[in-house]
Scaffold this active site. Structure first.
Site, PDB file in Angstrom:
ATOM      1  N   LYS A  89       6.949  -1.728  17.787  1.00  0.00           N
ATOM      2  CA  LYS A  89       6.949  -2.542  19.011  1.00  0.00           C
ATOM      3  C   LYS A  89       6.539  -3.991  18.774  1.00  0.00           C
ATOM      4  O   LYS A  89       6.979  -4.894  19.472  1.00  0.00           O
ATOM      5  CB  LYS A  89       6.043  -1.909  20.064  1.00  0.00           C
ATOM      6  N   GLU A 111       4.722  -4.520  31.428  1.00  0.00           N
ATOM      7  CA  GLU A 111       4.471  -3.196  31.987  1.00  0.00           C
ATOM      8  C   GLU A 111       4.163  -2.278  30.808  1.00  0.00           C
ATOM      9  O   GLU A 111       4.597  -2.530  29.688  1.00  0.00           O
ATOM     10  CB  GLU A 111       5.711  -2.681  32.722  1.00  0.00           C
ATOM     11  N   SER A 377       9.122   5.470  13.377  1.00  0.00           N
ATOM     12  CA  SER A 377       8.813   4.368  14.294  1.00  0.00           C
ATOM     13  C   SER A 377       7.329   4.043  14.419  1.00  0.00           C
ATOM     14  O   SER A 377       6.967   2.917  14.718  1.00  0.00           O
ATOM     15  CB  SER A 377       9.387   4.679  15.682  1.00  0.00           C
TER      16      SER A 377
HETATM   17  C1  LIG Z   1       7.336   3.219  22.246  1.00  0.00           C
HETATM   18  C2  LIG Z   1       7.618   4.045  21.059  1.00  0.00           C
HETATM   19  C3  LIG Z   1       8.862   4.698  20.896  1.00  0.00           C
HETATM   20  C4  LIG Z   1       9.927   4.689  21.950  1.00  0.00           C
HETATM   21  O1  LIG Z   1      10.434   3.444  22.276  1.00  0.00           O
HETATM   22  P1  LIG Z   1      11.881   2.954  21.832  1.00  0.00           P
HETATM   23  O2  LIG Z   1      12.099   1.728  22.610  1.00  0.00           O
HETATM   24  O3  LIG Z   1      12.857   4.046  22.152  1.00  0.00           O
HETATM   25  O4  LIG Z   1      11.819   2.717  20.369  1.00  0.00           O
HETATM   26  C5  LIG Z   1       9.090   5.391  19.721  1.00  0.00           C
HETATM   27  N1  LIG Z   1       8.145   5.495  18.759  1.00  0.00           N
HETATM   28  C6  LIG Z   1       6.944   4.887  18.889  1.00  0.00           C
HETATM   29  C7  LIG Z   1       5.958   5.042  17.790  1.00  0.00           C
HETATM   30  C8  LIG Z   1       6.641   4.155  20.038  1.00  0.00           C
HETATM   31  O5  LIG Z   1       5.438   3.586  20.151  1.00  0.00           O
END
Ligand SMILES: *Cc1c(COP(=O)(O)O)cnc(C)c1O
Length: 393
Positions: A89, A111, A377
């Site tokens: 993010k 948000e 992610s």
């Molecule tokens: C917020 C988040 C997501 C989901 O958000 P996307 O916009 O779909 O990427 C996925 N993995 C992690 C670790 C997150 O913090």
């Protein structure tokens, strides 16, 4: 087939900017300027420098040997979990805070649902010395105390959204209301590839650093730029958009999007938007959306707070409709099992969002010679309590 937005912000039939009249000047200012600003050499220089020195990029592309042996294919993990603040993010919030500064804005609003985007926004506001107001549903504030504390430590004001179900969509409504009331000095940092045009395109471009790095990193490992498969979890869709971005037009690269099925697709407790959603408007964009017969947004559910969003970004709605990406849904139980497996096989504790993507290997087989990239992610520190409760640790 075209997988980028057109002038008006449409991916096929999805996207656009369905916003109240009073928000038009704010969105229009951004639309007219975002590409121009992003292309300025001074912007590029500052963005890339911060990604390197502050976020810690490039994030490694790691060959997961034991995971690969178990599933008899070549698995690489793109380590977004190693970024500052623990997920992808921050790539987006760094980009947008620089955009806000170029547009002369001094006050930042955002948000947040689980609090991850709120923390990433509070972080870059502290970095730049800008005022930060984060709207968060009252229920979420109670559920996500550590992230609320983080935001406060970083100097942000967390404002509870008290209307509706007091969760993410209500926090979003509050943020939009704030923006309408403060059109001149305020910039709204949206946390995924959602919202009115140009947000989905802008956020995808900021996250595109992920696949830009994968290309040269894979070249170092395998002497090729293109993997056979790219896998990512999808909440709103930003980490997936970043991992796919430079492969969208290369049809030889298979794209797999993993959504959260929660307790099961037909359980009524799910967040698998592509399967359960219908065309509708959320967050200012036309997309696939979980809703009742009469168009009320359905409250989504997933064990993973980052995936329980009732919509999906318009790019992903388009990738689903055109079948450019294959959508797979994974239940809470499947994700938790895959999360623990990564701990045991590779010594990496994944975010539960990312664990959903990892669960693909129990559902699909890949060929031994195939190169499969999975976008990890985020890291699992924030999910420790969920792991503890689930496994009775
Ligand atoms: C917020 C988040 C997501 C989901 O958000 P996307 O916009 O779909 O990427 C996925 N993995 C992690 C670790 C997150 O913090």
């Amino acid at each position: 087939m075209n997988y980028n937005t057109n002038e008006k912000g449409y991916y096929g039939e999805f996207g656009g900017a369905y916003i109240p009249e009073m928000l038009y000047p704010n969105v229009e200012e951004l639309r007219q300027n975002y590409l121009k600003i992003m292309e300025e050499p001074s912007f590029q220089k500052e963005f890339n420098q911060l990604l390197k020195d502050y976020v810690g990029r490039p994030s490694p592309l790691y060959f997961a040997k034991r995971l690969s042996e178990k599933y008899k294919t070549k698995i690489y993990l793109k380590r977004e979990d190693l970024n500052h603040t623990g997920a992808h993010k921050i790539n987006n919030t760094i980009g947008q805070i620089l955009m806000a500064k170029r547009l002369g804005k001094s006050r930042i609003i955002a948000e947040t649902g689980a609090g991850q985007h709120g923390v990433a926004t509070a972080t870059v506001c502290a970095l730049m010395g800008l005022e930060c107001i984060v709207y968060m549903g009252e229920i979420d504030i109670a559920r996500q105390a550590p992230n609320v504390a983080r935001m406060k430590m970083l100097g942000a004001t967390v404002v509870p959204a008290l209307s509706g179900s007091r969760t993410l969509k209500d926090a979003t409504n509050e943020a939009i209301r704030d923006w309408i009331n403060n059109p001149v000095d305020t910039y709204y940092i949206i946390g995924s590839v959602v919202g009115p045009h140009p947000y989905p395109d802008m956020v995808a471009r900021f996250q595109a650093i992920i696949s830009e790095e994968i290309k040269w990193q894979l070249n170092e490992h395998e002497d090729r730029e293109n993997p056979d498969v790219v896998i990512a979890c999808v909440g709103g869709g930003s980490n997936a958009a970043g991992a796919y971005y430079h492969y969208l037009d290369n049809l030889e690269v298979k794209l797999i999007a993993v959504e959260a099925a929660g307790l099961g697709i037909d359980s009524g407790e799910s967040a698998a938007t592509s399967v359960l959603g219908k065309e509708g408007i959320i967050h200012g964009s036309k997309t696939l959306l979980m809703q009742t017969e009469d168009g009320q947004i359905t409250e989504p559910y997933s064990i993973s707070a980052g995936l329980d969003y009732p919509g999906v970004g318009p790019l992903h709605a388009h990738l689903f409709e055109t079948k450019r990406a294959e959508f797979v849904s994974v239940t809470d139980d499947e994700a938790m099992k895959a999360g623990i497996e990564l701990c045991e096989l590779e010594g990496i504790i994944p975010a539960i969002e990312s664990a959903h993507a990892l669960a693909i290997f129990e559902k699909q087989t890949f060929k031994p010679e195939e190169v499969v990239i999975l976008n990890l992610s985020g890291r699992g520190d924030k999910d420790l309590n969920t792991y503890i409760d689930y496994f009775g640790l």
